[in-house]
Each structure stands twice: as structure tokens, then as C-alpha cells.
Design an enzyme around this catalytic site. Sequence first.
Site, PDB file in Angstrom:
ATOM      1  N   TYR A   1       0.836  -1.201   0.000  1.00 54.18           N
ATOM      2  CA  TYR A   1       0.000   0.000   0.000  1.00 54.18           C
ATOM      3  C   TYR A   1       0.868   1.248   0.000  1.00 54.18           C
ATOM      4  O   TYR A   1       1.805   1.372   0.791  1.00 54.18           O
ATOM      5  CB  TYR A   1      -0.876  -0.020   1.240  1.00 54.18           C
ATOM      6  CG  TYR A   1      -2.021   0.960   1.248  1.00 54.18           C
ATOM      7  CD1 TYR A   1      -3.146   0.745   0.463  1.00 54.18           C
ATOM      8  CD2 TYR A   1      -1.999   2.073   2.078  1.00 54.18           C
ATOM      9  CE1 TYR A   1      -4.206   1.632   0.485  1.00 54.18           C
ATOM     10  CE2 TYR A   1      -3.063   2.957   2.119  1.00 54.18           C
ATOM     11  CZ  TYR A   1      -4.168   2.739   1.319  1.00 54.18           C
ATOM     12  OH  TYR A   1      -5.228   3.607   1.349  1.00 54.18           O
TER      13      TYR A   1
ATOM     14  N   SER B   1       1.902  -7.514   2.365  1.00 50.72           N
ATOM     15  CA  SER B   1       0.865  -6.602   2.812  1.00 50.72           C
ATOM     16  C   SER B   1      -0.207  -6.445   1.717  1.00 50.72           C
ATOM     17  O   SER B   1      -0.843  -7.423   1.350  1.00 50.72           O
ATOM     18  CB  SER B   1       1.475  -5.259   3.217  1.00 50.72           C
ATOM     19  OG  SER B   1       0.514  -4.459   3.874  1.00 50.72           O
ATOM     20  N   GLN B   2      -0.405  -5.254   1.162  1.00 51.16           N
ATOM     21  CA  GLN B   2      -1.329  -5.134   0.030  1.00 51.16           C
ATOM     22  C   GLN B   2      -0.894  -6.044  -1.113  1.00 51.16           C
ATOM     23  O   GLN B   2      -1.726  -6.658  -1.789  1.00 51.16           O
ATOM     24  CB  GLN B   2      -1.399  -3.690  -0.465  1.00 51.16           C
ATOM     25  CG  GLN B   2      -2.287  -3.520  -1.698  1.00 51.16           C
ATOM     26  CD  GLN B   2      -2.224  -2.127  -2.273  1.00 51.16           C
ATOM     27  OE1 GLN B   2      -3.101  -1.316  -2.037  1.00 51.16           O
ATOM     28  NE2 GLN B   2      -1.185  -1.839  -3.038  1.00 51.16           N
TER      29      GLN B   2
ATOM     30  N   ASP C   1       2.354  -7.723  14.598  1.00 49.71           N
ATOM     31  CA  ASP C   1       1.958  -6.874  13.468  1.00 49.71           C
ATOM     32  C   ASP C   1       0.646  -6.165  13.781  1.00 49.71           C
ATOM     33  O   ASP C   1      -0.402  -6.806  13.870  1.00 49.71           O
ATOM     34  CB  ASP C   1       1.826  -7.743  12.213  1.00 49.71           C
ATOM     35  CG  ASP C   1       1.608  -6.939  10.950  1.00 49.71           C
ATOM     36  OD1 ASP C   1       1.325  -5.730  11.037  1.00 49.71           O
ATOM     37  OD2 ASP C   1       1.727  -7.531   9.855  1.00 49.71           O
TER      38      ASP C   1
ATOM     39  N   HIS D   1       5.051  -5.616  11.098  1.00 49.55           N
ATOM     40  CA  HIS D   1       4.582  -5.701   9.717  1.00 49.55           C
ATOM     41  C   HIS D   1       5.696  -6.012   8.719  1.00 49.55           C
ATOM     42  O   HIS D   1       5.411  -6.354   7.576  1.00 49.55           O
ATOM     43  CB  HIS D   1       3.878  -4.398   9.334  1.00 49.55           C
ATOM     44  CG  HIS D   1       3.036  -4.514   8.105  1.00 49.55           C
ATOM     45  ND1 HIS D   1       2.071  -5.486   7.944  1.00 49.55           N
ATOM     46  CD2 HIS D   1       3.011  -3.775   6.956  1.00 49.55           C
ATOM     47  CE1 HIS D   1       1.502  -5.346   6.762  1.00 49.55           C
ATOM     48  NE2 HIS D   1       2.045  -4.323   6.139  1.00 49.55           N
TER      49      HIS D   1
END
Length: 328
Positions: free
Chosen positions: A92, A189-190, A279, A308
Site C-alpha cells: 500500500y 501486505s497489500q 503486526d 509488519h
Amino acid sequence: MAFFDLSPAELASYAPDLDEPADFDEFWARTFDEHGSGPLDFTCEPVETHLTVLDAFEISWRGFDGNRVFGWLALPKGVDGPLPAVVQYTGYSMGRGMPFENIHFAVGGYAQFVIDARGQGWRNGSPKPGSEDPGLRTSGSVPGFMTAGVLDPEGYYYRRLFVDAVRLAEAAAGHERVDAEQVFVTGGSQGGAMALAVAGLASHRGVEIAGCAADVPFLSHFRRAIGLTDAYPYKEVADYLAAYPQRAEQVMTTLSYFDMMSMAARSESPGLFSVGLMDQITPPSTVYAAYHHYAGEKSIEVYPFNGHEGGGQYQVEKIHRWLAELSR
């Protein structure tokens, strides 16, 4: 950071019920029929990087509604024959960056494709802006993309992005330097969410995914994530609902079409996940929610004291080992 989610023992069996609409499959079939089935119009132009062991190319293709999307392709120099491919999706706010940034899979002997997520890239530079799409922001939204078009799944931002992502995998599978039976998808992540979405949706474009490596994947188990963490980007949705509390169920209905639990349930290729138990951006229970619904053979790497970043470069090394086993 500290432990804030379920215990390791609870996480190991945490598999909440799917929260998906009855027309989930029809929605995505129609999405590709109406907005993601035109000509790819793939382009591939060499770029100068001064790297002596790789050839780099700027690529573009037609994504959602024919919008042109950009990315990079890196190929190991002097390697003959069709190569296995790794299609890498970005986190992201991250764009494709520069052509020499994301190359470690190409150094490992793979054709490495990298997407430039539409409208993103505000945390790193890119030679040119992403696709222009005036429909990205409708009905009002807080900063970021989590609430862009969120009142209707037809206009939600991630509908566009997931079509773009699948069509890049389609382009990779059709590339003359790629073994179409060895197309892997990955991201963090994204990017991990996009990889899972592609693994679950690629069959709509006749593409077989050979494996999906999803690191600390985002966009999973929305109802829990939004109420569990104060971290952005999930907090964008909470901010929006603080301003428009009357729209809560409408928003949750839209998000249910884009939940990684449902995408994972439709992913049958081998899967490799990672999770950081500290996270706060993608809470561990939401990662496990997608992991436990993943339909293919799967494994998960657990990093108890990481946030994260997950396993960072340790996880990259594990992905390389996993790819080597699958692509023999």
C-alpha cells in the site's frame, strides 16, 4: 509493539466463517466479462539500468476498462529457454519504483514482473504516473484508497486493482520468455492480498497460478481488522465510519466482495504465508483467517517478535527455497 492479538495456540486454529455475499462468484465473473476481457495490448520496451547481469523492460498492458497500467520486467541476461516467472505485487502506497529496485527474483533466474498499482506510489518514485482514472474517488473518501468507492462494490477501488493484477499475470503467462505453467505470484501486505486475489481469480482469464507467496497479507477478515487495530490503512475505514456511521453495513457489504478469506478459499495452487505476531497493521488473526481458508497445499512462516516487516529478508530467502522446489 507488543502481543495484542490471540495467543499462538488460538491462532493455530482460528478459522472464522467466510463473510461473503451469495453472488460473490457471479460478481467476479461479471467483473471480468464486462471490465477485464478486452485485448491486453501488451508492450515491452527495453530500458537502460547499467546492470550487467539483467535486462530490464518497461511493460504496460490494458487493465480494468482498458486503462493502461505500467510495470517492470527484469530478465536474467544470457539465459535461454522459457523461464519460470514471478509476478510481484506492491504494498500500500508503493509504486513500482525504479527498474533496478525489485530484482532479486530475476537475479535468482526468474522472469520478474512488477506492477505499478494504479494511483499509488506516494512513498517511492516512479518514472511516470500510473493510469488515470477519474472514477477512483466517488461518494467521498478519507485520504488513501480504502474508502474510495466503498459504498458500492461496482465502483470500489480494489475491483479495479484486482483486475489489473490478474491481467498482469495473464500477460506474464503469454510472454515469449515465460513458461506458462510456471507463473508464481507474490507480494507483501497489500501485495500479499493482490497475490491471493490473483490466485483466487486468475481462472477467470484462463491463467493457472503455480504458487502464491503471500507475506503478511492485508485486506483479510475486515470486520475483525477494522475493530482490532488503530493502525492505518484499516483505520481509514474506521475514520470514514466515524463520519458516516449510518453507512456501516453498506460499507461492510462492499468489503465482503474483496475479503482475502474468500479469495484464499478459491486458491488451489501451493501457498506460502508469513505472519508477524506483533503486526498491528495486518493483525495476526486476520492473516490466519486467510491462511486457514486457503484451499491449496499451504504452509505458514511465523515470526513471533516481528511486526509488519514479517520475516523481512529471512522470508525472501524462504520464498526462494520454496520457488526452487516448485519450479524444478
